[in-house]
Each structure stands twice: as structure tokens, then as C-alpha cells.
Design a protein around this motif. Structure first.
Motif, mmCIF file in Angstrom:
data_model
loop_
_atom_site.group_PDB
_atom_site.id
_atom_site.type_symbol
_atom_site.label_atom_id
_atom_site.label_comp_id
_atom_site.label_asym_id
_atom_site.label_seq_id
_atom_site.Cartn_x
_atom_site.Cartn_y
_atom_site.Cartn_z
ATOM 1 N N GLY A 145 8.323 5.823 -7.387
ATOM 2 C CA GLY A 145 9.409 6.511 -6.714
ATOM 3 C C GLY A 145 10.183 7.369 -7.683
ATOM 4 N N ASN A 146 10.842 8.382 -7.148
ATOM 5 C CA ASN A 146 11.615 9.299 -7.984
ATOM 6 C C ASN A 146 12.840 8.644 -8.597
ATOM 7 N N ASP A 147 13.382 7.639 -7.902
ATOM 8 C CA ASP A 147 14.501 6.861 -8.398
ATOM 9 C C ASP A 147 14.338 5.444 -7.856
ATOM 10 N N LEU A 148 15.278 4.561 -8.145
ATOM 11 C CA LEU A 148 15.129 3.167 -7.737
ATOM 12 C C LEU A 148 15.086 3.018 -6.221
ATOM 13 N N ASN A 149 15.925 3.731 -5.506
ATOM 14 C CA ASN A 149 15.936 3.647 -4.045
ATOM 15 C C ASN A 149 14.599 4.103 -3.460
ATOM 16 N N ASP A 150 14.090 5.213 -3.956
ATOM 17 C CA ASP A 150 12.798 5.726 -3.492
ATOM 18 C C ASP A 150 11.680 4.732 -3.832
ATOM 19 N N ALA A 151 11.750 4.146 -5.015
ATOM 20 C CA ALA A 151 10.733 3.174 -5.426
ATOM 21 C C ALA A 151 10.753 1.943 -4.517
ATOM 22 N N MET A 152 11.927 1.484 -4.127
ATOM 23 C CA MET A 152 12.030 0.342 -3.211
ATOM 24 C C MET A 152 11.397 0.674 -1.866
ATOM 25 N N ASN A 153 11.693 1.853 -1.348
ATOM 26 C CA ASN A 153 11.100 2.276 -0.075
ATOM 27 C C ASN A 153 9.580 2.397 -0.184
ATOM 28 N N MET A 154 9.114 2.962 -1.279
ATOM 29 C CA MET A 154 7.670 3.113 -1.485
ATOM 30 C C MET A 154 6.996 1.752 -1.641
ATOM 31 N N ALA A 155 7.696 0.795 -2.247
ATOM 32 C CA ALA A 155 7.149 -0.554 -2.410
ATOM 33 C C ALA A 155 6.939 -1.214 -1.049
ATOM 34 N N VAL A 156 7.904 -1.069 -0.161
ATOM 35 C CA VAL A 156 7.766 -1.633 1.190
ATOM 36 C C VAL A 156 6.584 -0.985 1.909
ATOM 37 N N GLU A 157 6.468 0.343 1.815
ATOM 38 C CA GLU A 157 5.361 1.044 2.464
ATOM 39 C C GLU A 157 4.017 0.623 1.870
ATOM 40 N N CYS A 158 3.952 0.511 0.558
ATOM 41 C CA CYS A 158 2.721 0.119 -0.121
ATOM 42 C C CYS A 158 2.286 -1.278 0.328
ATOM 43 N N LEU A 159 3.240 -2.203 0.369
ATOM 44 C CA LEU A 159 2.927 -3.566 0.798
ATOM 45 C C LEU A 159 2.461 -3.574 2.248
ATOM 46 N N ALA A 160 3.149 -2.830 3.096
ATOM 47 C CA ALA A 160 2.755 -2.769 4.513
ATOM 48 C C ALA A 160 1.340 -2.223 4.661
ATOM 49 N N LEU A 161 1.020 -1.163 3.928
ATOM 50 C CA LEU A 161 -0.329 -0.587 3.991
ATOM 51 C C LEU A 161 -1.396 -1.599 3.580
ATOM 52 N N GLN A 162 -1.125 -2.347 2.526
ATOM 53 C CA GLN A 162 -2.082 -3.355 2.070
ATOM 54 C C GLN A 162 -2.291 -4.424 3.127
ATOM 55 N N LEU A 163 -1.218 -4.918 3.691
ATOM 56 C CA LEU A 163 -1.308 -5.991 4.678
ATOM 57 C C LEU A 163 -1.969 -5.526 5.969
ATOM 58 N N VAL A 164 -1.615 -4.330 6.421
ATOM 59 C CA VAL A 164 -2.242 -3.788 7.640
ATOM 60 C C VAL A 164 -3.737 -3.600 7.414
ATOM 61 N N GLY A 165 -4.120 -3.097 6.234
ATOM 62 C CA GLY A 165 -5.540 -2.917 5.926
ATOM 63 C C GLY A 165 -6.299 -4.233 5.889
ATOM 64 N N LEU A 166 -5.717 -5.249 5.272
ATOM 65 C CA LEU A 166 -6.366 -6.567 5.229
ATOM 66 C C LEU A 166 -6.524 -7.140 6.631
ATOM 67 N N LYS A 167 -5.475 -7.021 7.426
ATOM 68 C CA LYS A 167 -5.527 -7.546 8.796
ATOM 69 C C LYS A 167 -6.586 -6.812 9.606
#
Length: 140
Positions: free
Chosen positions: A30-52
Motif C-alpha cells: 500500500g502507498n501508506d499504512l491505511n492503504d496497506a491495511m485495505n489491501m491486506a483485507v482484499e488480499c486475504l479475501a481473494l485467497q480465501l475465496v479462491g481456496l473455497k
């Protein structure tokens, strides 16, 4: 269902943040901490949706106190980081997917005039019928 996994946040020299999920071996940034937190949530969601979607089990979440950011960075060949922390990231992957991954698209279709008139007379929702038929055909 809420899923919670540890993520390692590394502050880069340019002020951006890299985020790594040791339980998945994936990363985002992420460009800053807030952006990185949002990207982390999206990244985790993508991984979990793909596994499911693939029918694979979710990995067991590592206890946060067992995650060693320095050792993980060195294992990746990044050297010893100077500014880092571990944070738990939580997401309900199904809800996240509904809100962010299931965007609608417009489709045009052609049907006979008589079928259109009968359907309109009965107040049938064409989009709903098409979605239901596609889901049935696709086994979902």
C-alpha cells in the motif's frame, strides 16, 4: 464466517508498506499504512475465496506470537527489516466477495416476441430468470 490471519507489515524506505501473509505465502502493498491495511483485507479475501472456489481447505491461522517478521524477511532474501509489525487481519470472505467481486454486467439477449409478451404479462424479471438458469446450468 470471519477468518483471521496474521500479516507482517514492513515499512519501505519510500514510505510505502509491504504486507506478507506467512500462512499463504502471498504479499500485497500500500502507498501508506491505511492503504496497506485495505489491501491486506482484499488480499486475504481473494485467497480465501479462491481456496473455497477450488474446494481446498483454509490453512490453520498461525498464532500471532509465533510469527517472526525478521526471520520471514531473511527467508525471503530481503535482509533484516528495520521497521515492521505483525497485525491480525480479519475478513468475512463471502461477504467481501458479494460486495466487491460480484459486480453485475449488462447482457443483451434475443427472444421471440411472443415469449417476451407472455413474460411481461406475468411480470417476470428477465435478469433474475437468466441468473437462476445460468446457476442451475453451471451447477451452482
Amino acid at each position: 464466517m470471519l477468518s483471521i490471519y496474521p500479516a507482517i507489515f514492513y515499512k519501505e524506505d519510500d514510505g510505502r508498506y509491504s504486507v506478507l501473509f506467512p500462512d499463504f505465502d502471498v504479499a500485497t502493498c500500500g502507498n501508506d499504512l491505511n492503504d496497506a491495511m485495505n489491501m491486506a483485507v482484499e488480499c486475504l479475501a481473494l485467497q480465501l475465496v479462491g481456496l473455497k472456489r477450488d474446494g481446498d481447505p483454509f490453512p490453520v491461522s498461525s498464532p500471532v506470537d509465533t510469527v517472526d517478521p525478521v526471520a520471514y524477511a531473511e527467508e525471503l532474501g530481503a535482509g533484516k527489516p528495520s521497521d515492521y509489525f505483525v497485525n491480525l487481519i480479519s475478513v468475512d470472505a463471502d461477504e467481501y466477495a458479494k460486495l466487491h467481486f460480484n459486480k453485475s454486467v449488462r447482457k443483451n439477449l434475443t427472444i421471440p416476441v411472443w415469449l417476451n409478451e407472455k413474460a411481461l404479462a406475468q411480470g417476470i424479471n428477465f435478469s433474475q430468470v437468466l441468473q437462476e438458469a445460468l446457476l442451475e446450468r453451471l451447477g451452482g
